[in-house]
Design an enzyme around this catalytic site. Structure first.
Site, PDB file in Angstrom:
ATOM      1  N   ASP A 137       4.044  -0.642   1.839  1.00  0.00           N
ATOM      2  CA  ASP A 137       5.448  -0.677   1.445  1.00  0.00           C
ATOM      3  C   ASP A 137       5.941   0.759   1.264  1.00  0.00           C
ATOM      4  O   ASP A 137       6.452   1.390   2.187  1.00  0.00           O
ATOM      5  CB  ASP A 137       5.592  -1.496   0.163  1.00  0.00           C
ATOM      6  CG  ASP A 137       7.035  -1.668  -0.264  1.00  0.00           C
ATOM      7  OD1 ASP A 137       7.933  -1.156   0.412  1.00  0.00           O
ATOM      8  OD2 ASP A 137       7.270  -2.307  -1.302  1.00  0.00           O
TER       9      ASP A 137
ATOM     10  N   ASP B 106       2.543  -7.557  -5.930  1.00  0.00           N
ATOM     11  CA  ASP B 106       3.018  -6.210  -5.582  1.00  0.00           C
ATOM     12  C   ASP B 106       2.578  -5.265  -6.683  1.00  0.00           C
ATOM     13  O   ASP B 106       3.055  -5.346  -7.810  1.00  0.00           O
ATOM     14  CB  ASP B 106       4.536  -6.216  -5.448  1.00  0.00           C
ATOM     15  CG  ASP B 106       5.089  -4.862  -5.037  1.00  0.00           C
ATOM     16  OD1 ASP B 106       4.291  -3.929  -4.817  1.00  0.00           O
ATOM     17  OD2 ASP B 106       6.323  -4.739  -4.925  1.00  0.00           O
TER      18      ASP B 106
ATOM     19  N   LYS C  94       5.157  -9.064  -9.458  1.00  0.00           N
ATOM     20  CA  LYS C  94       4.940  -7.629  -9.621  1.00  0.00           C
ATOM     21  C   LYS C  94       3.875  -7.448 -10.702  1.00  0.00           C
ATOM     22  O   LYS C  94       4.015  -7.982 -11.801  1.00  0.00           O
ATOM     23  CB  LYS C  94       6.242  -6.924  -9.998  1.00  0.00           C
ATOM     24  CG  LYS C  94       7.209  -6.790  -8.822  1.00  0.00           C
ATOM     25  CD  LYS C  94       8.398  -5.945  -9.198  1.00  0.00           C
ATOM     26  CE  LYS C  94       9.266  -5.632  -7.989  1.00  0.00           C
ATOM     27  NZ  LYS C  94       8.621  -4.703  -7.041  1.00  0.00           N
TER      28      LYS C  94
ATOM     29  N   GLU D 286       0.887  -5.891  -2.041  1.00  0.00           N
ATOM     30  CA  GLU D 286       1.661  -4.751  -1.567  1.00  0.00           C
ATOM     31  C   GLU D 286       1.198  -3.467  -2.256  1.00  0.00           C
ATOM     32  O   GLU D 286       1.024  -3.442  -3.469  1.00  0.00           O
ATOM     33  CB  GLU D 286       3.154  -4.969  -1.843  1.00  0.00           C
ATOM     34  CG  GLU D 286       3.743  -6.194  -1.150  1.00  0.00           C
ATOM     35  CD  GLU D 286       5.200  -6.398  -1.478  1.00  0.00           C
ATOM     36  OE1 GLU D 286       5.896  -5.402  -1.777  1.00  0.00           O
ATOM     37  OE2 GLU D 286       5.651  -7.560  -1.442  1.00  0.00           O
TER      38      GLU D 286
ATOM     39  N   LYS E 175      12.100  -2.162   4.270  1.00  0.00           N
ATOM     40  CA  LYS E 175      13.335  -2.074   3.499  1.00  0.00           C
ATOM     41  C   LYS E 175      14.275  -1.153   4.282  1.00  0.00           C
ATOM     42  O   LYS E 175      14.123   0.072   4.248  1.00  0.00           O
ATOM     43  CB  LYS E 175      13.075  -1.506   2.105  1.00  0.00           C
ATOM     44  CG  LYS E 175      12.230  -2.393   1.195  1.00  0.00           C
ATOM     45  CD  LYS E 175      12.057  -1.713  -0.168  1.00  0.00           C
ATOM     46  CE  LYS E 175      11.385  -2.645  -1.174  1.00  0.00           C
ATOM     47  NZ  LYS E 175       9.980  -2.887  -0.844  1.00  0.00           N
TER      48      LYS E 175
END
Length: 355
Positions: A239, A188, A158, A214, A264
């Site tokens: 995302d 991400d 991240k 992402e 998700k």
């Protein structure tokens, strides 16, 4: 079948301060629904709604109140069988995921079996990425070493919270030790880049042969994101963009033309909604992978079984089971960068039996 239901709220506590570009997470509320026949209450289906602040359309009281409402309706006797519970929950993705999971679980005998496939029945493994959370450079480097030592060959970082040059140094640290054939790198950004700077940063990231990034810029900038996807030297995965545009699946994907999408289920219409996203993406030649949304092992188990119903060899984002101090013990285990369901291990769900 005389259907009955119970509702539970459980606060999950992180083992560490989990940093994202939207802030630091210390705990997270999940809401559970248990459905059973009143004549055999020991056999129950269990589903988890785990909405995320700043992402889920049904965050907080919205999800909680809806699950309470569904529970009350079930207990009132207006639903005579499980098929009656297919409710319209368009704006309640996490609740829909919980209800779908609980229904499938109960239909399959209340054994936490959501789908009949090799993951649940034969302990077949799913390849996953090792997730490195945001924090200071030393904290992130420590996580990287742990993931590499644990045998992961796909690492996801991240980024967007600390200095970009420091993040580049972390990527350089990995690449000095491992080639792209040995370790695949994902990053991400959670929308941390501005449209003006994004392409330049993507060019710099390409130095490290990144597999994908992402959500480089914030959502609902379709023209800017489409331009990035066309020119980027690093594959882009949508995302958060999908969460707010679930009713415009084909239009969104045809307009932006991303290289990947990330699913998700708790945020994207549950199991049924995610299946629609996959069907649409595959029809347009867009690849995908699935991730959890910080659910407990109850929700993670359902997502793993769901992911295993597809033939997708990309590493999935399903390694979140060890995040919490007070998760529910489960048969889910991770070894050498793969997750599997150990049939020799029992669930500990006493919380849902005694409360």
């Amino acid at each position: 079948m005389a259907l009955k239901a119970q509702y539970y709220k459980h606060t999950l506590n992180f083992r560490f301060d989990a940093g994202t570009s939207r802030g630091v997470l210390k705990n997270k509320d999940s809401y559970f629904i248990k459905i059973f026949d009143e004549n055999t209450p020991e056999i129950f289906g269990l589903g988890e709604a785990g909405p995320l602040e700043g992402l889920s359309l049904d965050f907080g009281n919205l999800a909680e109140n809806k699950i309470q409402e569904i529970t009350n309706h079930i207990n009132s006797g207006i639903y005579k069988n499980l098929d009656d519970l297919e409710l319209d929950l368009t704006n309640f993705s996490s609740v829909k995921f919980a209800l779908e999971t609980a229904i499938l679980d109960l239909k399959n005998g209340g054994k936490r079996k959501i789908f009949s496939n090799g993951f649940f029945e034969k302990s077949e493994r799913i390849k996953i990425n090792g997730l490195v959370w945001m924090g200071n450079k030393d904290f992130m480097k420590k996580q990287i070493v742990e993931k590499l030592d644990a045998g992961f060959d796909t690492i996801k970082l991240k980024i967007g919270a600390i200095d970009f040059n420091e993040e580049m140094e972390l990527l350089r640290y990995i690449r000095k030790q491992f080639s792209v054939s040995e370790i695949s790198l994902r990053v991400d950004a959670n929308g941390a880049f501005s449209p003006v700077e994004a392409l330049d940063k993507l060019k710099k990231l390409s130095e490290f042969e990144i597999h994908s990034i992402e959500q480089p810029i914030k959502t609902n900038q379709w023209e800017e994101m489409a331009n990035l996807c066309e020119k980027t030297p690093v594959s882009i995965a949508l995302d958060e963009e999908l969460i707010e545009n679930f009713s415009s699946k084909e239009t969104l994907l045809k307009t932006i033309k991303p290289q990947y999408i990330i699913l998700k289920p708790s945020l994207m219409g549950g199991i049924s909604g995610s299946s629609e996203w996959i069907k649409t993406a595959e029809s347009l030649g867009i690849d995908w992978w699935m991730t959890s949304a910080l659910e407990s092992n109850v929700g993670l188990n359902a997502i793993c079984q769901f992911a295993a119903t597809f033939k997708n060899d990309l590493p999935q984002g399903l390694g979140t089971g060890k995040l919490y101090e007070n998760n529910f013990d489960s048969p889910l285990e991770i070894k050498s960068g793969e997750i599997y369901y150990n049939q020799n291990t029992e669930w500990n769900l006493d919380y849902f039996k005694t409360n």
